[in-house]
Every structure is written in structure tokens, then in C-alpha cells.
Design a protein around this motif. Sequence first.
Motif, PDB file in Angstrom:
ATOM      1  N   GLY A  15       0.794  -1.221   0.000  1.00 31.06           N
ATOM      2  CA  GLY A  15       0.000   0.000   0.000  1.00 31.06           C
ATOM      3  C   GLY A  15       0.830   1.277   0.000  1.00 31.06           C
ATOM      4  O   GLY A  15       0.302   2.367  -0.217  1.00 31.06           O
ATOM      5  N   GLY A  16       2.112   1.123   0.227  1.00 31.72           N
ATOM      6  CA  GLY A  16       3.003   2.276   0.273  1.00 31.72           C
ATOM      7  C   GLY A  16       3.475   2.710  -1.092  1.00 31.72           C
ATOM      8  O   GLY A  16       3.056   2.169  -2.127  1.00 31.72           O
ATOM      9  N   ARG A  67      -1.230   2.777 -11.160  1.00 30.64           N
ATOM     10  CA  ARG A  67      -0.427   2.766  -9.929  1.00 30.64           C
ATOM     11  C   ARG A  67       0.945   3.386 -10.131  1.00 30.64           C
ATOM     12  O   ARG A  67       1.469   4.035  -9.232  1.00 30.64           O
ATOM     13  N   PHE A  68       1.552   3.148 -11.287  1.00 31.37           N
ATOM     14  CA  PHE A  68       2.906   3.629 -11.578  1.00 31.37           C
ATOM     15  C   PHE A  68       2.841   4.744 -12.608  1.00 31.37           C
ATOM     16  O   PHE A  68       1.994   4.729 -13.511  1.00 31.37           O
ATOM     17  N   THR A  69       3.771   5.691 -12.484  1.00 32.35           N
ATOM     18  CA  THR A  69       3.881   6.780 -13.454  1.00 32.35           C
ATOM     19  C   THR A  69       5.335   6.988 -13.824  1.00 32.35           C
ATOM     20  O   THR A  69       6.187   7.140 -12.946  1.00 32.35           O
ATOM     21  N   SER A  85       0.551   2.472  -4.295  1.00 27.69           N
ATOM     22  CA  SER A  85      -0.276   1.286  -4.013  1.00 27.69           C
ATOM     23  C   SER A  85       0.500   0.002  -4.264  1.00 27.69           C
ATOM     24  O   SER A  85       0.031  -0.922  -4.938  1.00 27.69           O
ATOM     25  N   LEU A  86       1.693  -0.063  -3.731  1.00 29.60           N
ATOM     26  CA  LEU A  86       2.569  -1.210  -3.986  1.00 29.60           C
ATOM     27  C   LEU A  86       2.002  -2.483  -3.368  1.00 29.60           C
ATOM     28  O   LEU A  86       1.355  -2.458  -2.314  1.00 29.60           O
ATOM     29  N   LYS A  87       2.270  -3.588  -4.060  1.00 31.12           N
ATOM     30  CA  LYS A  87       1.806  -4.896  -3.644  1.00 31.12           C
ATOM     31  C   LYS A  87       3.009  -5.810  -3.445  1.00 31.12           C
ATOM     32  O   LYS A  87       4.063  -5.587  -4.049  1.00 31.12           O
ATOM     33  N   VAL A 122       8.435  -5.336  -1.200  1.00 29.97           N
ATOM     34  CA  VAL A 122       7.161  -4.911  -0.634  1.00 29.97           C
ATOM     35  C   VAL A 122       6.698  -5.991   0.338  1.00 29.97           C
ATOM     36  O   VAL A 122       6.460  -7.133  -0.061  1.00 29.97           O
ATOM     37  N   SER A 123       6.568  -5.619   1.581  1.00 35.54           N
ATOM     38  CA  SER A 123       6.148  -6.577   2.596  1.00 35.54           C
ATOM     39  C   SER A 123       4.633  -6.555   2.773  1.00 35.54           C
ATOM     40  O   SER A 123       3.998  -5.509   2.605  1.00 35.54           O
TER      41      SER A 123
END
Length: 124
Positions: A15-16, A67-69, A85-87, A122-123
Motif C-alpha cells: 500500500g506504500g 499505480r505507476f507513473t 499502491s505497492l503490492k 514490498v512486505s
Amino acid sequence: QVQLAESGGGLVQAGGSLRLSCAASGRTFSTYAMGWFRQAPGKERAFIAAISWSGITTYYADFVKGRFTISRDNAKNTVALQMNSLKPEDTAVYYCAAGSFALATTIEGEYDYWGQGTQVTVSS
């Protein structure tokens, strides 16, 4: 000849956000299309995003859209990848690449120069 150096990787909770940067050497940076790829453990390197030399045209892999730019600053010879919004499945080594062509491409083999990569974890 173009040399690329990625930075900004690290450990983040799900989510970070992280912002990767790629610094390029060489006076012709503004004439190169740039791309970001990633390689997860046990998997092949995969396309994430690309941007044309002008910054007008961008492409994204479906799994990062929204999510990515990707962006670039030709005055500073840098290209960035803002990741939100990292997974956990985004965990990988991230590479930037430069291609001596104007338009962006998703094809790994089209790129001429690669950085050493930066680890993103990503944890959950």
C-alpha cells in the motif's frame, strides 16, 4: 555511450509508495527513449513502463496502470518511476534502460543500455 544508475529502491509495506530514479550520463540523453523493467526471483525480466524522448508518449504494462507513473527531466538527464499502491508481487529488481530511438517501446531487446538495477521489496 550512455551509463545508467538507478536509485530509490528499498523496503516498503504493501500500500506504500516509492519513487525510483535513473540518472543517465551523456549529452544525448534527450534523444533516447527510456524504459523501466523488473525481474522478480525465478522470473524473466518484464516490461513496466516506457517514455519517448520528448516525454509525450508513455506506455505501461497492464499490471501497473493506474499505480505507476513514468516521467523524465531532460534538463537533468533523469527518468523517474513513481510507484503507488505497492503490492507484495511488485517485489523485484527494477532496471532502467535507454534506447537510441525516439518513440517508446515495450520490447526489451530494443533497448541499448541498462542500469545495474535497484531492489524493491514490498512486505505484506
